[in-house]
Design a protein around this motif. Structure first.
Motif, PDB file in Angstrom:
ATOM      1  N   VAL A   1      -0.169  -1.378  -4.207  1.00 20.38           N
ATOM      2  CA  VAL A   1      -0.982  -0.210  -4.590  1.00 20.38           C
ATOM      3  C   VAL A   1      -1.906   0.210  -3.442  1.00 20.38           C
ATOM      4  O   VAL A   1      -2.677  -0.591  -2.924  1.00 20.38           O
ATOM      5  CB  VAL A   1      -1.777  -0.507  -5.890  1.00 20.38           C
ATOM      6  N   GLY A   2      -1.792   1.489  -3.060  1.00 18.12           N
ATOM      7  CA  GLY A   2      -2.567   1.991  -1.922  1.00 18.12           C
ATOM      8  C   GLY A   2      -3.752   2.832  -2.323  1.00 18.12           C
ATOM      9  O   GLY A   2      -4.727   2.944  -1.592  1.00 18.12           O
ATOM     10  N   CYS A   3      -3.676   3.476  -3.487  1.00 14.15           N
ATOM     11  CA  CYS A   3      -4.840   4.232  -3.952  1.00 14.15           C
ATOM     12  C   CYS A   3      -4.750   4.481  -5.460  1.00 14.15           C
ATOM     13  O   CYS A   3      -3.694   4.296  -6.067  1.00 14.15           O
ATOM     14  CB  CYS A   3      -5.035   5.509  -3.128  1.00 14.15           C
TER      15      CYS A   3
ATOM     16  N   VAL B   1      -9.603  -0.935  -3.705  1.00 15.66           N
ATOM     17  CA  VAL B   1      -8.642   0.183  -3.702  1.00 15.66           C
ATOM     18  C   VAL B   1      -9.404   1.510  -3.655  1.00 15.66           C
ATOM     19  O   VAL B   1     -10.228   1.787  -4.533  1.00 15.66           O
ATOM     20  CB  VAL B   1      -7.760   0.136  -4.984  1.00 15.66           C
TER      21      VAL B   1
ATOM     22  N   ARG C   1       0.810  -1.237   0.000  1.00 20.22           N
ATOM     23  CA  ARG C   1       0.000   0.000   0.000  1.00 20.22           C
ATOM     24  C   ARG C   1       0.840   1.284   0.000  1.00 20.22           C
ATOM     25  O   ARG C   1       0.467   2.272   0.632  1.00 20.22           O
ATOM     26  CB  ARG C   1      -0.941  -0.010   1.201  1.00 20.22           C
TER      27      ARG C   1
ATOM     28  N   ARG D   1     -10.498   2.858   2.865  1.00 22.40           N
ATOM     29  CA  ARG D   1      -9.965   1.562   2.431  1.00 22.40           C
ATOM     30  C   ARG D   1     -10.804   0.424   3.030  1.00 22.40           C
ATOM     31  O   ARG D   1     -11.129  -0.544   2.357  1.00 22.40           O
ATOM     32  CB  ARG D   1      -8.506   1.431   2.835  1.00 22.40           C
TER      33      ARG D   1
ATOM     34  N   SER E   1     -11.414  -0.953  -9.689  1.00 18.19           N
ATOM     35  CA  SER E   1     -10.842  -0.495  -8.424  1.00 18.19           C
ATOM     36  C   SER E   1     -11.663  -1.014  -7.241  1.00 18.19           C
ATOM     37  O   SER E   1     -11.119  -1.484  -6.238  1.00 18.19           O
ATOM     38  CB  SER E   1     -10.809   1.036  -8.426  1.00 18.19           C
TER      39      SER E   1
ATOM     40  N   GLU F   1     -11.122  -4.542  -6.433  1.00 18.09           N
ATOM     41  CA  GLU F   1      -9.859  -4.844  -5.752  1.00 18.09           C
ATOM     42  C   GLU F   1      -9.774  -4.152  -4.388  1.00 18.09           C
ATOM     43  O   GLU F   1      -8.749  -4.225  -3.721  1.00 18.09           O
ATOM     44  CB  GLU F   1      -8.656  -4.418  -6.625  1.00 18.09           C
TER      45      GLU F   1
ATOM     46  N   LEU G   1      -4.072  -2.905 -10.040  1.00 17.77           N
ATOM     47  CA  LEU G   1      -4.978  -2.574  -8.931  1.00 17.77           C
ATOM     48  C   LEU G   1      -5.032  -3.709  -7.898  1.00 17.77           C
ATOM     49  O   LEU G   1      -5.262  -3.471  -6.720  1.00 17.77           O
ATOM     50  CB  LEU G   1      -6.386  -2.286  -9.477  1.00 17.77           C
TER      51      LEU G   1
END
Ligand code: UDP
Length: 450
Positions: free
Chosen positions: A336-338, A356, A264, A410, A351, A354, A331
């Motif tokens: 990947v955090g955002c 995100v 993330r 999140r 998104s 996943e 994604l």
């Protein structure tokens, strides 16, 4: 694999743009798994030469179709109106030839709602047809509202709250002023196009790439508007357990780069397949991302504004740039955090699927609608509006990547991920809808035989 009594062909007609082709191809894949074989009719066949090996898929060309290069000169609304006019007769010829070649073996024509010319062929040859919408149910409901408006009175009606509330009833938090018209001026022509796009004609059903749990109110409204079954099969890339159908070559080196990053820790930035930013905005974004001290993976397509030299070096220290990414895989990557997104509907579904959270930077009407849902309805992201400056970018990134509110978003995004997974599992809403669609196709087939 489930077998149908007689293997029958389905003709799919997507609008030949990435965001429309991809879900249509996933639908095709889902239907091949149910025993149908697929014929894809496209105006520009050269784009998809790499897909020709897909088992069960055959590609044909609609010869008189309008090339996509005309969009720039005509604008999106005039382009679509003209595309539908020029393609109608040509598509009838295609279907007539197919019927001869295939011995009458066409179960249904499933067409993108923007390719409404297809219905004329279905009607002429008495074939069942189904409308496929690649945008959200809420967007489709908005097009229904817009199709009933008097464009000359649009601004006057803006002053009448009672009328407005009635029109957008049950689409909370959507207001009259949020109807997705930005980018589709002049309004008169757009309303004309909406009228065509939402016309049911002889179609026996509507398919939408959405999930009941995301848009239940809008779906109820759509069901009332259309009065025929509305099948919600999304997210289709999961329902069909499908591979990617990318029109551009994916640069997989970004996955190796992501593999080296902490969980993330990376912002993924992509504005989809069409939209582009001005040089000033690119510059402000680059500064904002660098000042946030976070890592980023940025898709800058060929032909987009490139990074000014002064920031290119700075960006290369904290960021990784590709021309086209394997987005779904990105994604789903733990690093990947955002997602900084333009909020195209496919990107939203990918998104959300996943888990995100998103920073929304929409350009036109439909994307603004999607962004509003991300921020105010599902509360899994925030919007960055107006003329964007580096300070706004930095603040937005920190809100999502560092602050507690980002962690809350999140959490909610992960709840949605679970809901979406449930919807495509045995007994889930999209799983059931796909089986209902298959039954519908078999029944239409029987109906057409008699
Ligand atoms: N996409 C991709 N790689 C990229 C950027 C986008 O594969 O580097 C895909 C993305 O996964 C999505 C589609 O392109 O399926 C974009 O569709 P969307 O509806 O989000 O936006 P549009 O391109 O139609 O504006």
């Amino acid at each position: 694999m489930e077998k149908v009594a007689h293997k029958r062909r389905i003709v799919l007609v997507p609008l030949p743009l990435q965001g429309h082709v991809t879900p249509m191809m996933h639908l095709g894949k889902a239907l091949t798994l149910k025993g149908f074989s697929i014929i894809v009719a496209l105006g520009q066949l050269d784009q998809v030469s790499s897909w020709q090996h897909f088992p069960g898929f055959r590609f044909i060309t609609i010869p008189e179709s309008l090339p996509l290069s005309e969009v720039d000169a005509l604008g999106p609304v005039e382009f679509l109106i003209k595309l539908n006019k020029t393609s109608e007769a040509s598509f009838k010829n295609c279907i007539s030839q197919l019927l001869v070649q295939q011995g009458n073996d066409i179960a249904c024509i499933i067409y993108d709602d923007l390719m409404y010319f297809c219905e004329a062929a279905a009607k002429e040859f008495k074939l069942p047809s189904i409308i496929f919408s690649t945008t959200s149910a809420t967007h489709k409901a908005c097009l229904c509202i817009l199709s009933k408006l008097n464009p000359k009175k649009f601004l006057i009606d803006m002053e009448d709250p009672e009328l407005q509330n009635k029109l957008v009833e049950n689409l909370h938090p959507l207001g009259y002023k949020d109807l997705p018209i930005a980018g589709f001026e002049p309004l008169e022509r757009f309303v004309e196009l909406c009228k065509e796009v939402v016309k049911r004609r002889t179609a026996s059903a509507v398919i939408i790439n959405t999930v009941t749990s995301l848009e239940s109110l809008s779906l109820t409204r759509l069901q009332q508007e259309f009065g025929i079954p509305v099948y919600t099969l999304g997210p289709l890339h999961i329902t069909a357990a499908s591979t990617t159908y990318s029109l551009l070559e994916e640069d997989r080196s970004c996955i190796e780069w992501l593999n080296k990053q902490k969980p993330r820790s990376v912002i993924y930035i992509s504005l989809g397949s069409i939209f582009d930013m001005g040089t000033k905005e690119v510059l402000e974004m680059a500064w904002g991302f660098c000042n946030s001290n976070q890592l980023f993976l940025w898709v800058i397509r060929d032909g987009s504004k490139s990074l000014p030299e002064e920031v290119a070096k700075m960006v290369s220290e904290r960021g990784y740039i590709v021309k086209w990414a394997p987005q779904i895989e990105v994604l789903g990557h733990p690093a990947v955090g955002c997602f900084w997104s333009h909020c195209g509907w496919n990107s939203i579904l990918e998104s959300t699927e996943e888990g995100v959270p998103m920073i929304c930077r929409p350009f036109q009407g439909e994307q603004k609608l999607n962004a509003m849902y991300v921020e105010s309805v599902w509360r899994i992201g925030i919007q960055v509006g107006g003329e964007v400056e580096r300070g706004d970018v930095e603040r937005a990134v920190k809100r999502l990547m560092i602050d507690e509110e980002g962690a809350d978003m999140r959490e909610r995004a992960l709840d949605f991920k679970e809901k979406l997974k449930v919807s495509v599992r045995s007994g889930g809403s999209s799983y059931n809808a796909l089986n209902e669609l298959v039954n519908h196709l078999k029944q239409s087939e029987r109906g057409a035989k008699h």
